[in-house]
Design a protein around this motif. Structure first.
Motif, PDB file in Angstrom:
ATOM      1  N   ALA C 121       0.834  -1.202   0.000  1.00  0.00           N
ATOM      2  CA  ALA C 121       0.000   0.000   0.000  1.00  0.00           C
ATOM      3  C   ALA C 121       0.867   1.250   0.000  1.00  0.00           C
ATOM      4  N   GLN C 122       1.929   1.236   0.814  1.00  0.00           N
ATOM      5  CA  GLN C 122       2.828   2.399   0.873  1.00  0.00           C
ATOM      6  C   GLN C 122       3.500   2.652  -0.478  1.00  0.00           C
ATOM      7  N   ALA C 123       4.029   1.563  -1.066  1.00  0.00           N
ATOM      8  CA  ALA C 123       4.762   1.720  -2.325  1.00  0.00           C
ATOM      9  C   ALA C 123       3.837   2.231  -3.421  1.00  0.00           C
ATOM     10  N   LEU C 124       2.583   1.730  -3.428  1.00  0.00           N
ATOM     11  CA  LEU C 124       1.644   2.177  -4.452  1.00  0.00           C
ATOM     12  C   LEU C 124       1.313   3.655  -4.261  1.00  0.00           C
ATOM     13  N   ALA C 125       1.118   4.041  -2.996  1.00  0.00           N
ATOM     14  CA  ALA C 125       0.835   5.444  -2.725  1.00  0.00           C
ATOM     15  C   ALA C 125       2.034   6.294  -3.143  1.00  0.00           C
ATOM     16  N   TYR C 126       3.207   5.810  -2.831  1.00  0.00           N
ATOM     17  CA  TYR C 126       4.451   6.520  -3.159  1.00  0.00           C
ATOM     18  C   TYR C 126       4.560   6.779  -4.657  1.00  0.00           C
ATOM     19  N   MET C 127       4.163   5.783  -5.451  1.00  0.00           N
ATOM     20  CA  MET C 127       4.275   5.902  -6.902  1.00  0.00           C
ATOM     21  C   MET C 127       2.983   6.409  -7.522  1.00  0.00           C
ATOM     22  N   ASN C 128       2.077   6.885  -6.680  1.00  0.00           N
ATOM     23  CA  ASN C 128       0.830   7.441  -7.189  1.00  0.00           C
ATOM     24  C   ASN C 128       0.021   6.398  -7.951  1.00  0.00           C
ATOM     25  N   LEU C 129      -0.034   5.189  -7.398  1.00  0.00           N
ATOM     26  CA  LEU C 129      -0.708   4.090  -8.092  1.00  0.00           C
ATOM     27  C   LEU C 129      -1.887   3.563  -7.291  1.00  0.00           C
ATOM     28  N   THR C 130      -2.278   4.279  -6.237  1.00  0.00           N
ATOM     29  CA  THR C 130      -3.398   3.805  -5.445  1.00  0.00           C
ATOM     30  C   THR C 130      -4.635   3.717  -6.337  1.00  0.00           C
ATOM     31  N   GLY C 131      -5.363   2.611  -6.217  1.00  0.00           N
ATOM     32  CA  GLY C 131      -6.517   2.393  -7.089  1.00  0.00           C
ATOM     33  C   GLY C 131      -6.195   1.457  -8.240  1.00  0.00           C
ATOM     34  N   PHE C 132      -4.918   1.179  -8.424  1.00  0.00           N
ATOM     35  CA  PHE C 132      -4.514   0.284  -9.510  1.00  0.00           C
ATOM     36  C   PHE C 132      -4.307  -1.143  -9.013  1.00  0.00           C
TER      37      PHE C 132
END
Lengths: 307, 248, 284
Positions: C121-132
């Protein structure tokens, strides 16, 4: 007349059951799916619609249902179709599966039909072989003379053919419930849970991913060949197709090496570990499904003399 | 007389519809729901020894070279993609290769049995070709019987010193034809003719599928030759790299 | 004095076909350094990366991570702490959903599931990928795939991050996004190595440049040192960055005083120009 009403009622009952299911399904709105589904519609069709089933599965509204539940329901329905071999069961399955995938899953009817008609060639040809028979003499209700003997058919044979066709369509419909609502990666995870040997599951996971990589590479190579008139006539086409295919194999072997390095760089140690999250099987969906299965059995029991 | 004409008309119409309008003429995957339960199970059971042999061979390959997991997977993906591609056709209808002969010649029959069943599963779930209950029957005809015949002919033609490309053509084409014969017999066993029994029924299935399957076998043979020719010219190194898959 | 994090000592690597890819490479890398690795294709950059990440075992020479000399037993420790983002995301993304792929590394680290989920979850948020999370990689665009491949490495929380030609095949917007990510990682004090052919990027981003040529490091220094060394540039077939050329032209033609400002970014050049209004002559 009375018979028709009963039949219609029988057909509609499962629809009623699944209306409830649909309501329950709606409680898990895959909200974020709407955006991407639109923006990516053209991507899904990029590969000439060849793998549109995969795309349909990802955009299904009931993708959030527990995959094991969908696989079990689908396989159980297929088995019931062929084991009970009952035309009423077939009809009910065709209608209810279509209803479930189209209404609950949100797949456009046109797309549903396009997938359902994929095996049509096979069905028609193979049923032709069943409804028509050879004979030395003119037998059966209808026959044609073909030199050395007669081709004939009878009403029971035609009936058998039609019933078989319905059975196949029913089984295919039940299969559609699985493939049009469950992405392959989730189906594979169900196999892992069903204790299919790890190596096979790992291979399937990798193959599924690599299929799309290779399709992409192929599409690019094909366009390049086409732009250089590689498909101008049959002979050139054969040569081009073969060259592109052998190139594809060479490239895929090179990619295999690169992929292995990338896996090792992320600490791969001989076992493919993927993060899988449990999607809860909703009791509100499971109960109607169980009722549906029982209903099929009951239907068969009540009509087993009639057919 | 009128009735005769009517039925002749219907029959020809159905054939025309099947061959002309409907686009896909691929390998003969037996559809989901076509076989009665007993046959589904029986064909599945017959496949088991071959699959077990394939599984052990693959396991051995993997313990020896861990790196071969991605090579095996790429190979499987390649067979799938190859079998889903539209091949050149004279009639304008859309047909597909099976990749059976090519797979057997390049990777050996044992590896192909396992890759074959996986490819068949993906064909069922990604392309709606074939099915789950008919997986056993399809695996036997396409991933076991066909490849074995292809490999046998390929080896035989090597022993007999037949021109290599002719050998490859025969291996791929006859492997395809054999698959088509096995499938016809499988169908006939499940649906024997009322009068002539299994044999008559098999003849009927062979006859109705011949217009699609015989040309397909010839094209498959030609394309397999072109593909292997291309590999030999451009990828000697890569071919030795997959060599160990053949040994295993 | 910065602490040394990674050392390659007389590293050589010969491929199975007998081709020597690395020939006695010795280099020390310190915590928090931003290093650009430049050199022609086939000069050994990628092989060097795969060696210092532990995927390839060096033919001779050794690698020391902090104080640990890397051997078979400590190999996974090295792989855990040195992450590579590969050039082609389609050679790296292995799983069939974004979430599963980003979780692949953490799962291999045998972390408890809760932690894997949290890191993903952190890494996705970091890369602006939340929701993917549940998207399959084959329905992602090139830029999105690149972000997924970076998230997959970020989730492993390595101390050293390696990017193999990250900007190749990225459109300008995604290249900009990438530089923002690099800045973010830099601010967190991560040690980074980036291989690239983009001398302009090298000049504005890097603190240190390694120049590879035929499997050897032929130069190691600050961007300015490297790009002012004609001999190195000629040997490695490198161009000079536009910013450096422009600045030197301005100095040469007397527009700017011969100071040692050497601006690296447009903004810095602007400031230099503003400060030297006297020479330019104030229009007012």
């Amino acid at each position: 007349m009375g018979k028709f009403i009963v039949l219609a009622a029988l057909l509609l009952l499962p629809v009623l059951i699944f209306t409830i299911v649909r309501r329950t399904g709606r409680k898990h709105p895959a909200g974020h799916e709407h955006g991407p589904a639109h923006t990516h519609r053209h991507i899904g069709h990029k590969h000439g619609g060849m793998l549109s089933i995969d795309y349909f599965a990802y955009s299904s509204k009931i993708r959030g249902w527990n995959p094991a539940f969908k696989v079990v329901l689908s396989v159980l329905t297929i088995v019931l179709c062929i084991a009970l071999d009952n035309v009423y069961v077939s009809a009910v399955v065709i209608v209810s599966m279509a209803y479930l995938v189209i209404a609950a899953g949100g797949l456009p009817p046109r797309d549903y039909l396009s997938v359902l008609t994929i095996p049509l060639t096979f069905i028609l040809i193979s049923i032709l072989a069943i409804v028509v028979d050879f004979s030395a003499g003119p037998v059966g209700q209808w026959h044609v003379h073909i030199g050395f003997g007669y081709l004939y058919t009878t009403a029971p044979m035609l009936k058998k053919g039609v019933f078989l066709m319905l059975k196949i369509l029913a089984a295919v419909s039940a299969l559609q419930l699985m493939i049009l609502t469950t992405p392959s990666s989730e189906i594979i995870s169900v196999l892992r849970k069903a204790r299919v040997p790890g190596i096979l599951v790992d291979l399937m996971n990798l193959i599924y991913r690599f299929i799309f990589i290779l399709m992409d590479v192929f599409a690019r190579m094909k366009n390049a060949a086409e732009s250089r008139l590689g498909y101008r006539d049959f002979k050139t086409s054969c040569y081009t197709f073969g060259s592109v295919a052998s190139n594809l194999l060479i490239l895929s072997l090179k990619k295999a090496g690169a992929y292995y390095d990338a896996m090792e760089a992320r600490c791969y140690d001989g076992e493919l570990l993927f993060l899988e999250e449990e999607k809860k099987a909703d009791i509100k969906v499971v109960i109607p499904a169980a009722a549906f299965v029982l209903y099929l059995l009951l239907l068969w029991y009540l009509t087993r003399q009639a057919v | 007389m009128k009735k005769k004409q009517k039925i002749a008309l219907t029959v020809s119409a159905v054939i025309a519809l099947a061959l002309g309008v409907v686009p896909a003429a691929g390998a003969m995957h037996i559809m989901e729901g076509y076989l009665p339960v007993a046959y589904c199970i029986a064909w599945g059971v017959i496949c088991i020894p071959f699959l077990v042999a394939g599984w052990f061979s693959i396991k051995k390959t993997l313990t020896g070279h861990r790196k071969s997991i991605t090579i095996l997977a790429m190979t499987g993906a390649f067979i799938f993609v190859l079998s889903s591609l539209k091949i050149p056709s004279v009639t304008g209808s859309c047909s597909h290769m099976t990749g059976t002969g090519l797979g057997a010649i390049l990777f050996g029959a044992t590896a192909v049995s396992i890759l074959g069943i996986i490819v068949l599963i993906f064909q069922a779930i990604l392309l709606a070709h074939g099915g789950l209950t008919t997986l056993g029957a399809n695996t036997f005809s396409m991933a076991i019987a066909g490849p074995l015949v292809s490999l046998g002919i390929y080896k035989l033609s090597k022993v007999l010193k037949i021109n290599k490309h002719v050998g490859i053509f025969l291996a791929a084409a006859l492997g395809d034809l054999f698959t088509y014969c096995v499938t016809s017999v499988q169908l006939a066993l499940a649906y024997p003719s009322a009068q002539g029994g299994v044999a008559t029924s098999a003849v009927k299935f062979l006859a109705v599928f011949a217009p699609t399957q015989v040309p397909l076998a010839v094209i498959e043979g030609l394309l397999t030759v072109v593909i292997i020719f291309g590999l030999e010219t451009y990828a000697k190194n890569e071919l030795t790299e997959i060599g160990f898959l053949k040994v295993g | 004095m910065k602490k040394r994090i990674l050392k390659a000592d007389n590293l050589s690597y010969v491929y199975g076909n007998g081709k020597t890819a690395l020939d006695g490479v010795t280099v020390e890398i310190y915590e928090g350094e931003k290093i650009a690795v430049i050199g022609a294709n086939g000069s050994g950059k990628s092989t060097f990366f795969l060696n210092i990440n532990g995927v390839y075992a060096p033919t001779s020479g050794e690698i020391v991570f902090r104080d640990m000399t890397v051997n078979k037993k400590t190999l996974n420790e090295l792989r855990k702490n040195v992450g590579i983002v590969f050039q082609d995301a389609d050679n790296q993304i292995i799983a069939s959903t974004v979430k599963a792929d980003v979780g692949f590394g953490p799962m291999n680290l045998k972390l408890p599931k809760e932690e894997v989920l949290e890191r993903v979850a952190q890494a996705l948020a970091y890369m602006n990928l939340t929701g993917f999370e549940d998207r399959p990689p084959h329905y992602l665009s090139g830029g999105e795939k690149k972000r997924v491949s970076i998230a997959g490495i970020v989730a492993m929380k390595p101390e050293v991050l390696i990017f193999d030609e990250p900007t190749a095949s990225l459109d300008p917007i995604n290249a900009m996004m990438l530089e923002e990510v690099l800045a973010k990682l830099g601010a967190e004090g991560k040690t980074m190595l980036i291989s690239t052919h983009d001398v302009d990027f090298t000049y504005r981003w890097a603190e240190r440049v390694l120049v590879f040529c035929n499997g050897k490091i032929i130069a190691d220094g600050t961007p300015l040192e490297i790009f002012q060394n004609g001999e190195v540039l000629r040997q490695a077939n490198l161009k000079r960055p536009a910013m450096l050329e422009v600045y030197e032209l301005l100095v040469e033609s007397g527009v700017l005083a011969a100071a040692n400002a050497y601006p690296r970014q447009t903004q810095e050049l602007k400031e230099v120009l503003r400060d030297s209004k006297v020479i330019l002559g104030d229009p007012a």
